[in-house]
Design a protein around this motif. Structure first.
Motif, PDB file in Angstrom:
ATOM      1  N   PHE A 150       1.306   9.633   2.129  1.00 15.59           N
ATOM      2  CA  PHE A 150       1.759   9.286   0.776  1.00 15.59           C
ATOM      3  C   PHE A 150       1.286   7.862   0.513  1.00 15.59           C
ATOM      4  N   SER A 151       0.350   7.697  -0.400  1.00 16.79           N
ATOM      5  CA  SER A 151      -0.241   6.377  -0.626  1.00 16.79           C
ATOM      6  C   SER A 151       0.249   5.775  -1.936  1.00 16.79           C
ATOM      7  N   LEU A 152       0.263   4.461  -1.973  1.00 17.55           N
ATOM      8  CA  LEU A 152       0.682   3.700  -3.159  1.00 17.55           C
ATOM      9  C   LEU A 152      -0.470   2.819  -3.597  1.00 17.55           C
ATOM     10  N   ARG A 153      -0.863   2.918  -4.862  1.00 15.49           N
ATOM     11  CA  ARG A 153      -2.004   2.155  -5.351  1.00 15.49           C
ATOM     12  C   ARG A 153      -1.579   1.168  -6.423  1.00 15.49           C
ATOM     13  N   LEU A 154      -2.103  -0.048  -6.276  1.00 16.01           N
ATOM     14  CA  LEU A 154      -1.972  -1.064  -7.315  1.00 16.01           C
ATOM     15  C   LEU A 154      -3.336  -1.188  -7.967  1.00 16.01           C
ATOM     16  N   GLU A 155      -3.449  -0.804  -9.212  1.00 14.04           N
ATOM     17  CA  GLU A 155      -4.750  -0.790  -9.881  1.00 14.04           C
ATOM     18  C   GLU A 155      -5.207  -2.189 -10.267  1.00 14.04           C
ATOM     19  N   SER A 156      -4.305  -3.021 -10.730  1.00 14.76           N
ATOM     20  CA  SER A 156      -4.623  -4.378 -11.156  1.00 14.76           C
ATOM     21  C   SER A 156      -3.426  -5.256 -10.782  1.00 14.76           C
ATOM     22  N   THR A 186      -4.996 -11.949  -8.416  1.00 13.75           N
ATOM     23  CA  THR A 186      -4.594 -11.246  -9.635  1.00 13.75           C
ATOM     24  C   THR A 186      -5.755 -10.416 -10.169  1.00 13.75           C
ATOM     25  N   GLY A 187      -5.453  -9.140 -10.475  1.00 11.68           N
ATOM     26  CA  GLY A 187      -6.464  -8.255 -11.016  1.00 11.68           C
ATOM     27  C   GLY A 187      -7.154  -7.373  -9.977  1.00 11.68           C
ATOM     28  N   GLN A 188      -7.038  -7.720  -8.707  1.00 11.83           N
ATOM     29  CA  GLN A 188      -7.638  -6.894  -7.667  1.00 11.83           C
ATOM     30  C   GLN A 188      -6.809  -5.627  -7.483  1.00 11.83           C
ATOM     31  N   SER A 189      -7.439  -4.620  -6.883  1.00 10.68           N
ATOM     32  CA  SER A 189      -6.733  -3.372  -6.618  1.00 10.68           C
ATOM     33  C   SER A 189      -6.665  -3.139  -5.111  1.00 10.68           C
ATOM     34  N   MET A 190      -5.693  -2.338  -4.710  1.00 13.07           N
ATOM     35  CA  MET A 190      -5.596  -1.954  -3.307  1.00 13.07           C
ATOM     36  C   MET A 190      -4.681  -0.740  -3.174  1.00 13.07           C
ATOM     37  N   THR A 191      -4.813  -0.087  -2.028  1.00 18.38           N
ATOM     38  CA  THR A 191      -3.989   1.078  -1.720  1.00 18.38           C
ATOM     39  C   THR A 191      -3.235   0.825  -0.433  1.00 18.38           C
ATOM     40  N   LEU A 192      -1.931   1.042  -0.479  1.00 17.72           N
ATOM     41  CA  LEU A 192      -1.101   0.987   0.713  1.00 17.72           C
ATOM     42  C   LEU A 192      -0.970   2.403   1.269  1.00 17.72           C
ATOM     43  N   GLN A 193      -1.168   2.506   2.564  1.00 17.73           N
ATOM     44  CA  GLN A 193      -1.151   3.819   3.197  1.00 17.73           C
ATOM     45  C   GLN A 193       0.142   4.032   3.965  1.00 17.73           C
ATOM     46  N   CYS A 194       0.614   5.267   3.945  1.00 22.29           N
ATOM     47  CA  CYS A 194       1.806   5.640   4.690  1.00 22.29           C
ATOM     48  C   CYS A 194       1.602   7.028   5.279  1.00 22.29           C
ATOM     49  N   ALA A 195       2.017   7.192   6.517  1.00 22.59           N
ATOM     50  CA  ALA A 195       1.938   8.497   7.164  1.00 22.59           C
ATOM     51  C   ALA A 195       3.163   8.707   8.036  1.00 22.59           C
ATOM     52  N   GLN A 196       3.621   9.964   8.098  1.00 20.77           N
ATOM     53  CA  GLN A 196       4.745  10.308   8.973  1.00 20.77           C
ATOM     54  C   GLN A 196       4.380  11.537   9.795  1.00 20.77           C
ATOM     55  N   ASP A 197       4.887  11.537  11.038  1.00 21.07           N
ATOM     56  CA  ASP A 197       4.560  12.640  11.942  1.00 21.07           C
ATOM     57  C   ASP A 197       5.795  13.451  12.299  1.00 21.07           C
ATOM     58  N   MET A 198       6.790  13.459  11.412  1.00 16.14           N
ATOM     59  CA  MET A 198       8.048  14.155  11.674  1.00 16.14           C
ATOM     60  C   MET A 198       8.156  15.449  10.878  1.00 16.14           C
ATOM     61  N   ASN A 199       7.087  15.839  10.210  1.00 11.16           N
ATOM     62  CA  ASN A 199       7.063  17.052   9.405  1.00 11.16           C
ATOM     63  C   ASN A 199       8.101  17.022   8.278  1.00 11.16           C
ATOM     64  N   HIS A 200       8.347  15.822   7.760  1.00  9.85           N
ATOM     65  CA  HIS A 200       9.320  15.683   6.676  1.00  9.85           C
ATOM     66  C   HIS A 200       8.736  16.149   5.352  1.00  9.85           C
ATOM     67  N   ASN A 201       9.608  16.654   4.501  1.00 10.60           N
ATOM     68  CA  ASN A 201       9.155  17.130   3.201  1.00 10.60           C
ATOM     69  C   ASN A 201       9.047  16.017   2.166  1.00 10.60           C
ATOM     70  N   SER A 202      10.002  15.091   2.178  1.00  8.48           N
ATOM     71  CA  SER A 202      10.090  14.084   1.115  1.00  8.48           C
ATOM     72  C   SER A 202       9.657  12.713   1.613  1.00  8.48           C
ATOM     73  N   MET A 203       8.963  11.995   0.726  1.00 10.78           N
ATOM     74  CA  MET A 203       8.506  10.657   1.068  1.00 10.78           C
ATOM     75  C   MET A 203       8.746   9.716  -0.107  1.00 10.78           C
TER      76      MET A 203
END
Lengths: 113, 113
Positions: A74-80, A15-32
């Protein structure tokens, strides 16, 4: 093509730690998209990016931030992190104007103690 | 706001029996409808989708679904269940082509030998 990739596959935080989840796509898609999956609740949209340079809140955005780094990533971050954020997180992408299918990554299983 | 209701969080059938998974949506305008399948510890995979071209939609692995506007339903069927069909199935709706999916809570299908 790898499709949609996510890192890490598993993560345990305190609890209280931060982290970033990473996501990448190689299909040249516009929306994530970022979803979270909890038992009995299906998938709920956290944030999405309709195109490079834009982001918008979904159904459950509180406690999260996102960055559309470029068209591929497109990355997702949890600050705390909080125990309520224990979940499985899925990233997805779709090509608007072309195929309408959202393609999903394999997921990140996050536990917050 | 759109919503999706999947009747039955768990469905159990015998191998070779008919599979019927129910999905009802709330929308005054016919939406785009999707069925996704999730095998254990994997991401979601598209089974089939309704995009107004035909009311009876055939998907992968022998599944099909029928769009019934009068009943606001999009039930998933398969004539003969196979052990490999055991998975969780999600119905989803979108008002925009391929954008911002709203998911049902999911139905876990168990196939008995």
């Amino acid at each position: 093509n790898a499709g949609v990739t996510q890192t890490p596959k598993f993560q345990v935080l305190k609890t209280g730690q931060s982290m970033t989840l990473q996501c990448a796509q190689d299909m040249n898609h516009n929306s994530m998209y970022w979803y979270r999956q909890d038992p009995g609740m299906g998938l709920r949209l956290i944030y999405y990016s309709a195109s490079e340079g834009t982001t918008d809140k979904g159904e459950v955005p509180n406690g999260y931030n996102v960055s559309r780094l470029n068209k591929r990533e497109f990355s997702l971050r949890l600050e705390s992190a909080a125990p309520s954020q224990t979940s499985v997180y899925f990233c997805a992408s779709v090509q608007r104007g072309g195929t309408d299918t959202q393609y999903f990554g394999p997921g990140t299983r996050l536990t917050v103690l | 706001a759109q919503s999706v209701t999947q009747l039955g969080s768990h469905v159990s059938v015998s191998e070779g029996a008919l599979v019927l998974l129910r999905c009802n949506y709330s929308s005054s305008v016919p939406p785009y409808l999707f069925w996704y399948v999730q095998y254990p510890n994997q991401g979601l995979q598209l089974l089939l989708k309704y995009t107004s071209a035909a009311t009876l939609v055939k998907g992968i692995n022998g599944f099909e679904a029928e769009f019934k506007k009068s009943e606001t339903s999009f039930h998933l069927t398969k004539p003969s269940a196979h052990m490999s069909d055991a998975a969780e199935y999600f119905c989803a709706v979108s008002m925009e082509y391929g954008n911002k999916l709203v998911f049902g809570a999911g139905t876990i299908l168990r196939v008995k030998s």
